[in-house]
Design a protein around this motif. Structure first.
Motif, mmCIF file in Angstrom:
data_model
loop_
_atom_site.group_PDB
_atom_site.id
_atom_site.type_symbol
_atom_site.label_atom_id
_atom_site.label_comp_id
_atom_site.label_asym_id
_atom_site.label_seq_id
_atom_site.Cartn_x
_atom_site.Cartn_y
_atom_site.Cartn_z
ATOM 1 N N GLU A 108 0.810 -1.220 0.000
ATOM 2 C CA GLU A 108 0.000 0.000 0.000
ATOM 3 C C GLU A 108 0.845 1.272 0.000
ATOM 4 N N ASP A 109 1.866 1.311 0.848
ATOM 5 C CA ASP A 109 2.657 2.539 0.974
ATOM 6 C C ASP A 109 3.591 2.753 -0.210
ATOM 7 N N PHE A 110 4.285 1.703 -0.629
ATOM 8 C CA PHE A 110 5.247 1.862 -1.718
ATOM 9 C C PHE A 110 4.606 2.249 -3.055
ATOM 10 N N PRO A 111 3.462 1.659 -3.438
ATOM 11 C CA PRO A 111 2.862 2.084 -4.705
ATOM 12 C C PRO A 111 2.607 3.590 -4.779
ATOM 13 N N ALA A 112 2.218 4.186 -3.658
ATOM 14 C CA ALA A 112 1.974 5.631 -3.646
ATOM 15 C C ALA A 112 3.273 6.412 -3.839
ATOM 16 N N LEU A 113 4.369 5.932 -3.260
ATOM 17 C CA LEU A 113 5.658 6.607 -3.405
ATOM 18 C C LEU A 113 6.160 6.536 -4.848
ATOM 19 N N TYR A 114 6.010 5.374 -5.463
ATOM 20 C CA TYR A 114 6.454 5.217 -6.852
ATOM 21 C C TYR A 114 5.586 6.054 -7.798
ATOM 22 N N ALA A 115 4.291 6.147 -7.500
ATOM 23 C CA ALA A 115 3.377 6.913 -8.362
ATOM 24 C C ALA A 115 3.795 8.373 -8.459
ATOM 25 N N GLU A 116 4.370 8.903 -7.384
ATOM 26 C CA GLU A 116 4.815 10.297 -7.391
ATOM 27 C C GLU A 116 5.922 10.540 -8.422
ATOM 28 N N LYS A 117 6.594 9.477 -8.838
ATOM 29 C CA LYS A 117 7.687 9.590 -9.816
ATOM 30 C C LYS A 117 7.276 9.071 -11.198
ATOM 31 N N GLY A 118 5.964 8.970 -11.413
ATOM 32 C CA GLY A 118 5.481 8.551 -12.725
ATOM 33 C C GLY A 118 5.625 7.073 -12.985
ATOM 34 N N LEU A 119 5.641 6.272 -11.913
ATOM 35 C CA LEU A 119 5.841 4.832 -12.033
ATOM 36 C C LEU A 119 4.704 4.073 -11.372
ATOM 37 N N GLU A 120 4.197 3.076 -12.048
ATOM 38 C CA GLU A 120 3.161 2.203 -11.496
ATOM 39 C C GLU A 120 3.854 0.962 -10.942
ATOM 40 N N LEU A 121 3.953 0.894 -9.604
ATOM 41 C CA LEU A 121 4.603 -0.256 -8.975
ATOM 42 C C LEU A 121 3.687 -1.472 -9.079
ATOM 43 N N LEU A 122 4.163 -2.501 -9.738
ATOM 44 C CA LEU A 122 3.350 -3.694 -9.962
ATOM 45 C C LEU A 122 3.683 -4.816 -8.992
ATOM 46 N N LYS A 123 4.947 -4.945 -8.615
ATOM 47 C CA LYS A 123 5.306 -6.012 -7.691
ATOM 48 C C LYS A 123 6.689 -5.767 -7.111
ATOM 49 N N MET A 124 6.814 -5.984 -5.798
ATOM 50 C CA MET A 124 8.120 -6.065 -5.149
ATOM 51 C C MET A 124 8.336 -7.522 -4.765
ATOM 52 N N TYR A 125 9.566 -7.992 -4.953
ATOM 53 C CA TYR A 125 9.824 -9.382 -4.576
ATOM 54 C C TYR A 125 11.281 -9.560 -4.145
ATOM 55 N N PRO A 126 11.558 -10.574 -3.322
ATOM 56 C CA PRO A 126 12.925 -10.820 -2.855
ATOM 57 C C PRO A 126 13.685 -11.702 -3.833
ATOM 58 N N GLU A 127 15.007 -11.541 -3.851
ATOM 59 C CA GLU A 127 15.844 -12.365 -4.725
ATOM 60 C C GLU A 127 16.752 -13.312 -3.948
ATOM 61 N N GLY A 128 17.207 -12.900 -2.777
ATOM 62 C CA GLY A 128 18.077 -13.773 -2.000
ATOM 63 C C GLY A 128 18.779 -13.024 -0.890
ATOM 64 N N GLU A 129 19.281 -13.778 0.065
ATOM 65 C CA GLU A 129 20.012 -13.201 1.187
ATOM 66 C C GLU A 129 21.304 -12.557 0.706
ATOM 67 N N MET A 130 21.627 -11.407 1.273
ATOM 68 C CA MET A 130 22.856 -10.719 0.900
ATOM 69 C C MET A 130 24.069 -11.418 1.515
ATOM 70 N N VAL A 131 25.119 -11.565 0.717
ATOM 71 C CA VAL A 131 26.370 -12.181 1.152
ATOM 72 C C VAL A 131 27.506 -11.228 0.790
ATOM 73 N N VAL A 132 28.451 -11.063 1.705
ATOM 74 C CA VAL A 132 29.610 -10.210 1.475
ATOM 75 C C VAL A 132 30.754 -11.075 0.961
ATOM 76 N N THR A 133 31.456 -10.619 -0.079
ATOM 77 C CA THR A 133 32.684 -11.283 -0.502
ATOM 78 C C THR A 133 33.852 -10.329 -0.283
ATOM 79 N N LEU A 134 34.983 -10.903 0.167
ATOM 80 C CA LEU A 134 36.150 -10.088 0.504
ATOM 81 C C LEU A 134 37.440 -10.767 0.056
ATOM 82 N N ASP A 135 38.535 -10.039 0.211
ATOM 83 C CA ASP A 135 39.847 -10.584 -0.138
ATOM 84 C C ASP A 135 40.398 -11.504 0.947
ATOM 85 N N GLU A 136 39.735 -11.550 2.097
ATOM 86 C CA GLU A 136 40.115 -12.468 3.173
ATOM 87 C C GLU A 136 38.897 -12.686 4.073
ATOM 88 N N PRO A 137 38.835 -13.811 4.780
ATOM 89 C CA PRO A 137 37.707 -14.039 5.687
ATOM 90 C C PRO A 137 37.745 -13.045 6.856
#
Length: 342
Positions: free
Chosen positions: A131-160
């Motif tokens: 409900e809240d996000f569609p209104a925020l996107y509409a202010e920028k000329g965008l019709e928010l159709l769906k938000m969805y998750p892709e996966g847990e964030m993982v950090v990669t580094l040059d050493e553990p």
């Protein structure tokens, strides 16, 4: 310079490519165009093709999908959508944050849980999301159709690493997102904004020492080849949003609006099934193909040291977004509490 040429320059498109898109629009209004930020077979690509499948099976319309790099980077495809060159775009709040500051809420560390069932329930039922996000996107000329998750964030580094102190002086690539920079500053690193196209080379040459992404993207993009130490910090999930140019959407018939909404819902259900187990499969591919890879999963005590630094990021989010950001954050927390209690 003609207005046509100005539009091509602003969108970051070669004039020939822009001409092809514009010609397609004039020839057939039913030939819709959709761009996303990932490669063939990645999560956004699967979502886009499921959306396309539904549209083309339930109507006479056709849908052309453009993958990462075919029409530029993330900023380019957003401009093209706002200009009406593209009808649909899939873009992470990590890039949309400069356009819609409140979208940066997904980068407050440890706000979102990391277990999949809770995450999926949140996206299905959250008032903030639906409900809240569609209104925020509409202010920028965008019709928010769906938000969805892709996966847990993982950090990669040059050493553990296992502590924030070990991140000191390490340059960690972040998307062009002020709040994500604040997160890695809080964690003790030196945040370094870079477009995606420069990340692999920057890791390879030690211009940066790390980055964060979902594990499937680390595998798909070969990041583990040049940044082989994977750290599961438990600080959040990568989220993305699929939207339409609002003028385009508002100009559709009621029948086509329903078609688009139903296609977005259909693709959401398909993508939830797709990401179930995707992280484990991607990690297996990584570890079996490179014996230099290390995997570090922080324990509760180690996570607590990072989590203790999260409040300053939350405070920065409120400073950036004001009263609306505070209200959205309160709704997020309320939604999550209700889901976790149930």
């Amino acid at each position: 310079m003609t207005s046509f040429s100005k539009l091509g320059k602003r969108a970051g498109l070669p004039v020939v490519a822009l001409a092809a898109l514009t010609a397609a629009s004039s020839v057939s209004a039913a030939n819709w165009r959709y761009a996303h930020e990932e490669y063939e077979g990645d999560v956004q690509d699967v979502y886009a093709y499921k959306f396309k499948e539904y549209i083309e099976e339930h109507s006479d319309h056709t849908l052309q999908v453009y993958r990462f790099g075919e029409l530029g980077e993330s900023d380019d495809i957003m401009e093209q959508t706002q200009d009406g060159i593209l009808n649909f775009v899939n873009q992470s709040p990590g890039f949309t944050g400069s356009l819609i500051p409140e979208a940066q809420i997904f980068f407050i560390p440890y706000l979102m849980p990391t277990d999949m069932d809770t995450v999926i329930s949140f996206f299905r039922n959250s008032e903030a999301i639906n409900e809240d996000f569609p209104a925020l996107y509409a202010e920028k000329g965008l019709e928010l159709l769906k938000m969805y998750p892709e996966g847990e964030m993982v950090v990669t580094l040059d050493e553990p690493i296992t502590t924030p102190e070990q991140l000191s002086n390490k340059k960690v690539r972040v998307m062009t997102n002020p709040l994500l920079s604040e997160t890695y500053s809080a964690f003790g690193a030196t945040p370094t904004p870079l477009p995606w196209g420069e990340v692999y080379g920057a890791l390879q040459t030690n211009m940066i020492q790390g980055q964060e992404n979902p594990i499937f993207w680390i595998e798909s993009g070969g990041l583990y080849e040049v940044s082989p130490n994977l750290i599961f910090t438990g600080h959040g999930w990568f989220t993305t949003a699929m939207m339409a140019n609002q003028d385009f959407y508002n100009g559709l018939s009621d029948e086509d609006k329903k078609l688009v909404k139903d296609a977005a819902d259909y693709a959401f259900e398909e993508i939830i099934e797709h990401i179930d187990g995707l992280a484990d499969r991607s990690l297996e591919k990584i570890t079996s193909s490179n014996d230099k890879v290390t995997v570090t999963r922080l324990d509760e005590q180690q996570i607590a040291a990072f989590k203790a630094r999260a409040p300053q990021v939350e405070q920065k989010f409120i400073e950036m977004t004001g009263e609306r950001g505070q209200e959205l954050l309160d709704q997020f927390k309320q939604d999550l509490q209700e889901i976790q209690q149930n």
